[in-house]
Design an enzyme around this catalytic site. Structure first.
Site, PDB file in Angstrom:
ATOM      1  CB  VAL A 236     108.781  10.956 103.266  1.00 37.28           C
ATOM      2  CG1 VAL A 236     108.810  10.276 101.903  1.00 37.28           C
ATOM      3  CG2 VAL A 236     109.825  12.067 103.337  1.00 37.28           C
TER       4      VAL A 236
ATOM      5  CD  GLU B 277     115.945   5.167 105.824  1.00 34.19           C
ATOM      6  OE1 GLU B 277     115.808   4.030 105.307  1.00 34.19           O
ATOM      7  OE2 GLU B 277     115.198   5.606 106.731  1.00 34.19           O
TER       8      GLU B 277
ATOM      9  N   GLY C  80     111.392   5.840 109.321  1.00 35.49           N
ATOM     10  CA  GLY C  80     112.407   6.263 108.358  1.00 35.49           C
ATOM     11  C   GLY C  80     111.793   7.102 107.261  1.00 35.49           C
ATOM     12  CD  GLU C  81     108.187   6.535 104.299  1.00 33.66           C
ATOM     13  OE1 GLU C  81     107.663   7.656 104.268  1.00 33.66           O
ATOM     14  OE2 GLU C  81     107.541   5.489 104.170  1.00 33.66           O
ATOM     15  N   GLY C  82     112.648   9.724 106.062  1.00 36.20           N
ATOM     16  CA  GLY C  82     112.785  11.158 106.256  1.00 36.20           C
ATOM     17  C   GLY C  82     111.592  11.741 107.003  1.00 36.20           C
TER      18      GLY C  82
END
Lengths: 341, 341
Positions: free
Chosen positions: B85, B159, B300-302
């Site tokens: 990210v 997240e 995830g992470e964005g």
């Protein structure tokens, strides 16, 4: 040597701070670009959007929803910055080169336009070959020469030509050995009646050129000046190990011809998207390419290639810039303790 | 008034120099952004990537392939620029804010990190509610306050939290009324044995909190500090008419809770992608959102939100910068002569 390089890139990707494979198809894209450029830390430099334009004799047979004049009008629109491909090329800092490969009406000289006219539109393929073998060879040579004159290590393919989804469908049917009806779609927006008429006309054209079976014979008989120019561009870019970003159905047909001539060219290609034109999925299957985007685009121009471009940049950035587990001090899956195994 | 505005945007899109609808889902995206911002010439300003991190008591039950320490380690990786990210936010000039919503181990103060810790990880939901109602309300209030402090008109959700695909699966099953087994997947990479164990544990958790049926009760019992903080962020961003770019399964679960509280929030949302986590497609269906990308991401992470971001920028550029048929002097389909009708 290639196997060792591939293993090295995969090892680099697996050591990035993420679960193995968690970036999905972006990882396959990173591997592909690394392989094309022969660099495990790939950098895409001076990307070139090449939009080849030409008119089609078949357009006079009512196979398109738009009048042939639109080819000329849209080239002006590309150059004045108002077309989709102009807007998207500007967004992503893609240098835009438009080529008059054989538009019916001539252009005044202007920045961004290359004139490589073979003739004012192809011949009517219902009557004779769209191109003579000499015209076809000249267009391919033009495409090669154009790419030699462009900087950078990435080529994005675009096109404009009222009637050219007919050429693409014919080339797909002939070179892919597919039923023509599957390959023909509404293009820019034919209704059901128009589509039926297009199928009838193209069926006659295919029968008329029953003997045009080699890639070059098929290209000359059924193709277009812009498609033949793109074939040359693809062959040259592939031999120079540039990353080739394929747009939609028409540029895909040019890659299909190049692939029939030199099967390895698809190793240099990235399929940007799968369009709404029904033949495009069949074409990508023939090429063994998996599209990055599925956004129901059906515009051409290079618009899909431009939309997918940032994903290629991301894939390279992942390889170059992401930390490894060791460098970042992040625990691996295999180091998990009992409670979290 | 909204219907008139929508009609105006659709008319603008239809008058751009392209066949009607030829930019496919990019046109629907342009309409959505125009509607959120209330502007037919939308400009996305100062986009904010908000990554909320928290630890989960359930991680001690072996529901993740990674140890809980990885949450803390990855927050450091986000801030030092080496995570996916971080790389993608840099590529697209997204301002990156990381929030400690309740990571087990504390952080030294550092640029880019907001500390809004509720507790060092949630409680074990197999024993008690993950959060007390007060903790949950505080996390939501934190999310609202964080967004009020961020500039711009677009919020990208990210997240980090080892164990949080368990919370997302539990929330989806409970609020969506779905069979839990369908909602549980391998997360960061459980094998078949691990996945079976995760299903067993989560089934017990869901039964333990049989009474937690309202959105807020379910969030407190089954959620996480980072998810609750994201719920507040979504509610605030939606009420401010920011464009909300949803990432994957976890941020999607936060939107599901926000949607259960305020159904209209999804009108402000764009789904960036559909991940490889099997529950994600079900979740998007619940939200009525159609993903832009399908790249088999599961990080995830964005990361998915960041990858899709340039498509949002393109959609706005199309509306703002493309020429109309009249301004470019291009013929329309309806003007086609007989031969090319």
């Amino acid at each position: 040597r290639d196997a060792a390089f591939t293993a090295e890139v995969l090892r680099l990707l697996d050591n990035k701070t993420k679960p193995v494979g968690a970036l999905g198809r972006l990882e396959a894209l990173a591997l592909r670009i690394a392989q094309v450029l022969g660099d495990a830390q790939p950098v895409l430099r001076e990307p070139q959007m090449l939009v080849c334009a030409g008119d089609h004799g078949l357009a006079g047979r009512g196979v398109s929803a738009y009048p042939a004049d639109v080819t000329w009008q849209m080239v002006h629109n590309f150059l004045s910055g108002g077309a989709a491909v102009s807007v998207l090329a500007r967004q992503h800092a893609l240098a835009l080169t438009v080529v008059d490969c054989g538009v019916r009406r001539e252009f005044e000289p202007q920045p961004g336009l290359l004139v490589r006219r073979i003739a004012p539109g192809t011949a009517d393929a219902l009557v004779q070959g769209a191109m003579t073998p000499e015209q076809c060879a000249q267009a391919i040579a033009n495409g090669r020469e154009i790419v030699r004159g462009l900087p950078g290590n990435a080529l994005l393919l675009g096109e404009m030509g009222i009637g050219n989804s007919s050429s693409a469908a014919l080339l797909l049917a002939r070179l892919g050995g597919l039923d023509l009806a599957q390959c023909v779609g509404p293009g820019t927006g034919l209704d059901a009646t128009g589509l039926r008429h297009k199928r009838e006309v193209l069926s006659e054209v295919l029968a008329r050129h029953e003997q045009a079976r080699s890639p070059l014979d098929a290209l000359a008989a059924l193709g277009g000046f812009e498609i033949a120019t793109l074939v040359g561009a693809v062959l040259e870019a592939a031999s120079q190990r540039r990353v080739i970003v394929v747009d939609g159905f028409i540029t895909g047909a040019a890659v299909l011809v190049a692939h029939a001539l030199q099967p390895w060219v698809t190793q240099r290609c990235v399929a940007s998207h799968e369009s709404a034109e029904p033949g495009h999925a069949l074409l990508l299957h023939q090429l063994g390419l998996s599209p990055l985007l599925r956004l129901d685009l059906r515009l051409g121009e290079g618009s899909g290639a431009a939309l997918a471009w940032p994903l290629l940049v991301s894939a390279c950035a992942i390889l170059r810039e992401m930390a490894s587990f060791d460098s970042a001090g992040v625990s691996r899956q295999s180091e998990a303790g009992g409670g979290t195994a």
